[in-house]
Design an enzyme around this catalytic site. Structure first.
Site, short mmCIF file in Angstrom:
data_model
loop_
_atom_site.label_atom_id
_atom_site.label_comp_id
_atom_site.label_asym_id
_atom_site.label_seq_id
_atom_site.Cartn_x
_atom_site.Cartn_y
_atom_site.Cartn_z
N VAL A 108 -19.82 -26.45 -1.01
CA VAL A 108 -19.00 -25.24 -1.13
C VAL A 108 -18.18 -25.12 0.14
CG1 VAL A 108 -19.00 -22.73 -1.38
CG2 VAL A 108 -20.74 -24.10 -2.56
N CYS A 109 -16.92 -24.77 -0.01
CA CYS A 109 -16.06 -24.51 1.13
C CYS A 109 -16.00 -25.75 2.04
CB CYS A 109 -16.55 -23.25 1.85
SG CYS A 109 -15.37 -22.49 2.98
#
Length: 236
Positions: A108-109
Site C-alpha cells: 500500500v502506498c
C-alpha cells in the site's frame, strides 16, 4: 476444512498507520464471513516492541520476523519510515524471502518502494502514492496511475486510503467477491469525499503547489534513499 490464510503486514517505526489499519480492518472480516478458509493476520516486525506511526498512535507487532509462518500474503504499507527500510538489509531480506514463496506479494502506498528494493517488482506494473510514482522506475517497475493494480500475483495500492480498496480487491481474489462485498458492507465503505482534492489531477493548483513546497526537503531525502536502494537491489 482448509488451512487458514496466512496474511502478514510488515509494521515499522514512522509508518502511516492507515496504510496498515485500513487493510487490517478488511482482512479481519475474512474469518467472520469466510470461516473456511478463514485467515490469520500477523503484524510483523523485528521485535515485539510497539512501533510509532506518523499519527500519534503506536502499533504492537504480533510476531517477529523469525516467528512468522510462511505467508500466503505479504503486505508492506508505506509512510515516512520507508526511507529507513530501504537501507535496512534485515527488512529487505525478510520481504524478499517471504515474497519469493507467497501467493500474493502486495503493498500500500510507498510500501511499493520496499517491494522494489527487494527485487520483487522488476517488470511489474505497480501503483504507489502519487508523489512517489516517479520513483518506481528505479526498481524496474512500471508506474501505473491506478487506485489498485493487479499484475500477476503482485497487488499494489495507491496512497493511504487506497489501502481499503486494495484489501477488498485482494479478498475477492483470496476468497470470492461475495465475501469482499460483505466486508465492504460491514465497514460501510461508501466513500463520498467532501472535496475533489484527493489527486493532483483534481486538486486546486495552489493546493498542489503548496504541498510540493512543504514536502520538498522530504522528497529529496526519499529520492536519495531510493537511489541507494536501487543500486543495492538484487539483479532479477
Amino acid at each position: 476444512m482448509t488451512q487458514p490464510l496466512q496474511i502478514g503486514l510488515v509494521v515499522f517505526p514512522e509508518m502511516t498507520q492507515l496504510d496498515a489499519t485500513g487493510p487490517l480492518q478488511v482482512f479481519a472480516g475474512i474469518p467472520f464471513f469466510a470461516p473456511d478458509p478463514g485467515a490469520e493476520v500477523h503484524l510483523l516486525w523485528k521485535d515485539l516492541e510497539p512501533v510509532s506511526t506518523d499519527a500519534i498512535m503506536t502499533i504492537t507487532p504480533t510476531k517477529t520476523f523469525a516467528q512468522s509462518p510462511p505467508l500466503d500474503v505479504i503486505c508492506v504499507p508505506g509512510g515516512p519510515g520507508v526511507d529507513a527500510l530501504l537501507g535496512d538489509s534485515e527488512v529487505i531480506d525478510f520481504v524478499r524471502s517471504q515474497g519469493s514463496g507467497a501467493r500474493w506479494v502486495t503493498s500500500v502506498c510507498t510500501g511499493a518502494l520496499v517491494l522494489g528494493a527487494a527485487g520483487l517488482l522488476d517488470g511489474y506494473r505497480a501503483a504507489t502514492h502519487w508523489a512517489a510514482m516517479g520513483m518506481l522506475d528505479a526498481f524496474g517497475a512500471v508506474p501505473t496511475d491506478e487506485r489498485v493494480v493487479i499484475d500477476g500475483n503482485r497487488v499494489t495500492g495507491g496512497g493511504v486510503t487506497a489501502g481499503v480498496d486494495f484489501a477488498l480487491t485482494l479478498v475477492a481474489e483470496l476468497v470470492d467477491r461475495a465475501t469482499a462485498e460483505a466486508i465492504q458492507l460491514r465497514i460501510e465503505y461508501n466513500p463520498a469525499p467532501p472535496f475533489a482534492a484527493g489527486s493532483p489531477a483534481t486538486a486546486p493548483a495552489e493546493v498542489v503547489e503548496d504541498y510540493r513546497e512543504r514536502t520538498a526537503a522530504y522528497q529529496a531525502r526519499r529520492i536519495a534513499a531510493v537511489a541507494r536502494a536501487a543500486a543495492a537491489r538484487p539483479t532479477p
